[in-house]
Design a protein around this motif. Structure first.
Motif, mmCIF file in Angstrom:
data_model
loop_
_atom_site.group_PDB
_atom_site.id
_atom_site.type_symbol
_atom_site.label_atom_id
_atom_site.label_comp_id
_atom_site.label_asym_id
_atom_site.label_seq_id
_atom_site.Cartn_x
_atom_site.Cartn_y
_atom_site.Cartn_z
ATOM 1 N N MET A 33 0.831 -1.201 0.000
ATOM 2 C CA MET A 33 0.000 0.000 0.000
ATOM 3 C C MET A 33 0.869 1.256 0.000
ATOM 4 O O MET A 33 0.644 2.190 -0.775
ATOM 5 C CB MET A 33 -0.943 0.001 1.211
ATOM 6 N N GLU A 34 1.889 1.296 0.869
ATOM 7 C CA GLU A 34 2.728 2.493 0.980
ATOM 8 C C GLU A 34 3.495 2.790 -0.299
ATOM 9 O O GLU A 34 3.614 3.941 -0.708
ATOM 10 C CB GLU A 34 3.732 2.332 2.136
ATOM 11 N N GLU A 35 4.046 1.771 -0.942
ATOM 12 C CA GLU A 35 4.929 1.995 -2.081
ATOM 13 C C GLU A 35 4.235 1.941 -3.435
ATOM 14 O O GLU A 35 4.674 2.582 -4.383
ATOM 15 C CB GLU A 35 6.087 0.992 -2.053
ATOM 16 N N LEU B 127 -1.482 -0.350 -3.665
ATOM 17 C CA LEU B 127 -2.388 -1.481 -3.851
ATOM 18 C C LEU B 127 -2.779 -2.084 -2.511
ATOM 19 O O LEU B 127 -1.944 -2.232 -1.618
ATOM 20 C CB LEU B 127 -1.737 -2.565 -4.723
ATOM 21 N N ALA B 128 -4.054 -2.459 -2.390
ATOM 22 C CA ALA B 128 -4.579 -3.091 -1.176
ATOM 23 C C ALA B 128 -4.715 -4.592 -1.411
ATOM 24 O O ALA B 128 -4.550 -5.088 -2.534
ATOM 25 C CB ALA B 128 -5.934 -2.473 -0.817
ATOM 26 N N ASP C 212 -4.912 1.007 -10.856
ATOM 27 C CA ASP C 212 -4.986 0.940 -9.393
ATOM 28 C C ASP C 212 -3.647 1.286 -8.736
ATOM 29 O O ASP C 212 -3.594 1.622 -7.563
ATOM 30 C CB ASP C 212 -5.426 -0.458 -8.928
ATOM 31 N N VAL C 213 -2.559 1.181 -9.497
ATOM 32 C CA VAL C 213 -1.236 1.511 -8.967
ATOM 33 C C VAL C 213 -1.172 3.003 -8.690
ATOM 34 O O VAL C 213 -1.543 3.822 -9.535
ATOM 35 C CB VAL C 213 -0.112 1.097 -9.954
ATOM 36 N N CYS C 214 -0.721 3.361 -7.498
ATOM 37 C CA CYS C 214 -0.590 4.767 -7.109
ATOM 38 C C CYS C 214 0.715 4.937 -6.341
ATOM 39 O O CYS C 214 0.829 4.495 -5.196
ATOM 40 C CB CYS C 214 -1.780 5.202 -6.244
#
Length: 176
Positions: free
Chosen positions: A55-57, A60-61, A110-112
């Motif tokens: 999630m941090e990098e 994605l969940a 979805d990648v952020c």
């Protein structure tokens, strides 16, 4: 948290898409590409740390991925002395990592890379599973090869595997 041998517990993440290409992130302001990775906090399991780091990098969940496999044992690498923080010298040798192989079940959009306040990457791309390692910092290359080798069997077992020709270099996604 450093163990008695001088290694900090860590997780590494090999994220693959439906074409079995793997996610590579470009370190901010560097020409260095790597897989997502990060430390295991006190009280965390490797799996909990993997989901937090994902999630941090990468933003994605758990619902965006499926775990295909993980390494049986810790893989270790030593960090060159010039890379070690001054206050860790003498008792810190490097990282010991549990590696996870994940299948992206979500979409590329979805990648952020800006999911945390301290982003690690400023671009990302999909690459062939076995791509050249020249862009990986040299002291991590053996661990990358070991993780990819051990986890490759899970790709063959994955029933949703699609056949196709993987591109050597995928499209690079930059964050504006």
């Amino acid at each position: 948290m450093i163990d008695k041998e001088g290694y900090r517990p860590n997780v590494g993440i090999i994220l693959c898409n439906s074409r079995n290409e793997v996610f590579w992130g470009k370190r901010i302001r560097q020409h260095s590409w790597q897989f997502p990775q990060g430390g295991i906090n006190h009280g965390e399991t490797p799996e909990q740390a993997m989901y937090r780091e994902l999630m941090e990098e990468v933003g994605l969940a758990a619902q965006h991925v499926r775990i295909l496999g993980r390494t049986r044992d810790w893989l270790r690498y030593d960090v060159p002395n010039q890379w070690v923080r001054r206050d860790w010298r003498g008792n810190y040798r490097g990282q010991k990592q549990i590696w996870f192989l994940l299948r992206l079940t979500g979409r590329d959009c979805d990648v952020c890379l800006r999911a945390s306040t301290h982003p690690e990457f400023d671009a990302w791309r999909w690459n062939d599973y076995w791509t050249a390692m020249e862009s990986v910092v040299d002291f991590k290359r053996d661990v990358y090869r070991s993780a990819l080798t051990e986890l490759e069997r899970y790709l063959e077992r994955d029933a949703t595997r699609k056949h196709g020709t993987a591109r050597l270099f995928g499209q690079v996604h930059h964050h504006e």
